[in-house]
Design an enzyme around this catalytic site. Structure first.
Site, PDB file in Angstrom:
ATOM      1  N   HIS A 145       1.030  -1.285  -0.139  1.00 58.54           N
ATOM      2  CA  HIS A 145       0.012   0.027  -0.064  1.00 58.54           C
ATOM      3  C   HIS A 145       0.846   1.171   0.161  1.00 58.54           C
ATOM      4  O   HIS A 145       1.924   1.158   0.656  1.00 58.54           O
ATOM      5  CB  HIS A 145      -0.907  -0.029   1.308  1.00 58.54           C
ATOM      6  CG  HIS A 145      -2.077   1.331   1.371  1.00 58.54           C
ATOM      7  ND1 HIS A 145      -1.569   2.459   1.718  1.00 58.54           N
ATOM      8  CD2 HIS A 145      -3.153   1.159   0.677  1.00 58.54           C
ATOM      9  CE1 HIS A 145      -2.718   3.229   1.321  1.00 58.54           C
ATOM     10  NE2 HIS A 145      -3.771   2.514   0.829  1.00 58.54           N
ATOM     11  N   GLU A 147       0.719   4.247   1.369  1.00 58.20           N
ATOM     12  CA  GLU A 147       1.063   4.614   2.671  1.00 58.20           C
ATOM     13  C   GLU A 147       2.194   3.940   3.344  1.00 58.20           C
ATOM     14  O   GLU A 147       3.219   4.312   4.038  1.00 58.20           O
ATOM     15  CB  GLU A 147      -0.265   4.745   3.595  1.00 58.20           C
ATOM     16  CG  GLU A 147       0.161   5.314   5.049  1.00 58.20           C
ATOM     17  CD  GLU A 147      -1.112   5.258   5.906  1.00 58.20           C
ATOM     18  OE1 GLU A 147      -2.214   5.514   5.355  1.00 58.20           O
ATOM     19  OE2 GLU A 147      -0.923   4.910   7.083  1.00 58.20           O
ATOM     20  N   SER A 244      -8.075   1.417   0.670  1.00 52.83           N
ATOM     21  CA  SER A 244      -7.977   0.742   1.723  1.00 52.83           C
ATOM     22  C   SER A 244      -9.094   0.756   2.815  1.00 52.83           C
ATOM     23  O   SER A 244      -9.814  -0.208   3.195  1.00 52.83           O
ATOM     24  CB  SER A 244      -6.628   0.846   2.463  1.00 52.83           C
ATOM     25  OG  SER A 244      -6.622   0.131   3.752  1.00 52.83           O
TER      26      SER A 244
END
Ligand code: SF4
Length: 339
Positions: A145, A147, A244
């Site tokens: 992901h 992040e 997400s």
């Protein structure tokens, strides 16, 4: 005599419906969070101030419609900085970047505007702080992901990524006395709780962040789904597949035993999703625009769900200021938004 069997329990806030009457429960809070509003504003102001093209590294937020709209307005989305011409202006997305990306931008003399959500920056700062104190950082999150890639990059030698309880079972740490866990901001509250419990069982000295890293928007949207799941037969979540926090909303509902579907927009509703569904709940992930929710409601109304009730589970009034280099342009926002 009310006509209802005496033992019938009516969940609070729900009015009994007549036979065949179809209903929508619209969850609140839903949709855009403060970090997404800020990131989109940053791109709009930059386009307004400097004109196209403005480069954006990665999707500014994980929503197909938002990205398409900004692309049409002149933003150019790239995966990596080598795709940006030397010296050009580039925006970092709400999910944040690693120090390596910042260094590359500097090397290539790019003019950076940073739209990283302040709540993601909070986690980066924690990672830097604990790495300096030689802690082993257990980062709970989803591999690959955007992040997580950014946060991992702050202290790669100090950080171990775990995504589930099995990962915790396999952990081998050099100093169990000096450990801290941090998390991605958009995780499931329940799953994270399970992972943290297992961490505490295996490593009783592990510490956590001062305040939880899962952000207010993720938490509130999940709480709303949990509260309404027992009152509906299915949940429709407006959001993109790579979002997400939107995916977590679907999972939270499914975990409560109620079918849930993630849709980019109303065109993705399939008839079987509404088979034998008298009450359908609707929400939206933190990066999904409200006009898509409105389109979905119109679609449901056209399919017989004529009764609409909004269920507000928690009031939400969070706003973030713009990045400091754009703060003086805040008044422009009003013009941009009303254009
Ligand atoms: S979901 Fe949370 S962390 Fe992500 S942009 Fe929104 S407020 Fe920030």
């Amino acid at each position: 005599m009310t006509g209802l069997a005496e033992e019938t329990i009516i969940p609070s806030g729900v009015v009994p419906r007549g036979e065949g009457e179809k209903k929508i429960i619209l969850l609140k809070p839903r949709g855009f969070c403060a970090g997404v509003v800020r990131a989109i504003d940053v791109v709009k102001i930059a386009l307004d101030l400097y004109g196209a093209p403005i480069y954006v590294r990665k999707e500014i937020v994980h929503n197909k419609h938002v990205v398409d709209e900004l692309r049409d307005a002149g933003a150019i989305f790239v995966e990596e900085l080598h795709e940006v011409p030397e010296g050009a202006r580039v925006i970092f997305s709400a999910h944040g970047v690693s120090p390596a990306v910042r260094a590359e931008a500097k090397d290539r003399r790019l003019q950076v505007i940073d739209a990283t959500c302040p709540l993601v920056t909070k986690v980066h700062i924690e990672a830097i702080k604990f790495a300096k104190q030689d802690y082993t950082i257990i980062l709970i999150g989803h591999r690959d992901h955007d992040e997580v890639t950014g946060t991992l990059g702050e202290a790669p030698k100090h950080t171990i990524l775990v995504s589930d309880v099995e990962d915790v079972n396999r952990l081998d740490v050099k100093d169990p006395e000096r450990m801290v866990y941090l998390t991605q901001t958009t995780l499931s509250l329940d799953e994270t709780k399970d992972i943290v419990s297992r961490l505490l069982e295996r490593f009783p000295k592990i510490i956590g962040p001062k305040t939880q890293d899962i952000c207010y928007a993720t938490e509130n949207r999940q709480l709303a789904v949990k509260a309404v799941a027992p009152l509906c037969q299915t949940l429709l979540v407006v959001g993109s597949q790579n979002s997400s926090n939107s995916r977590r909303l679907v999972e939270v509902c499914q975990k409560a035993g109620i079918p849930a579907y993630l849709l980019d927009d109303a065109s993705e509703v399939r008839p079987e999703m509404l088979d034998n569904v008298q009450t359908v709940a609707v929400t939206a992930g933190a990066s999904a625009p409200e006009h898509l929710v409105e389109q979905l409601i119109d679609h449901l109304k056209a399919n017989g769900y004529t009764d609409l009730e909004e269920a507000e589970i928690k009031e939400e009034d969070v706003r973030f200021t713009l990045p400091s280099d754009l703060e003086s342009f805040t008044p422009r926002l009003h013009t941009i938004r009303t254009q």
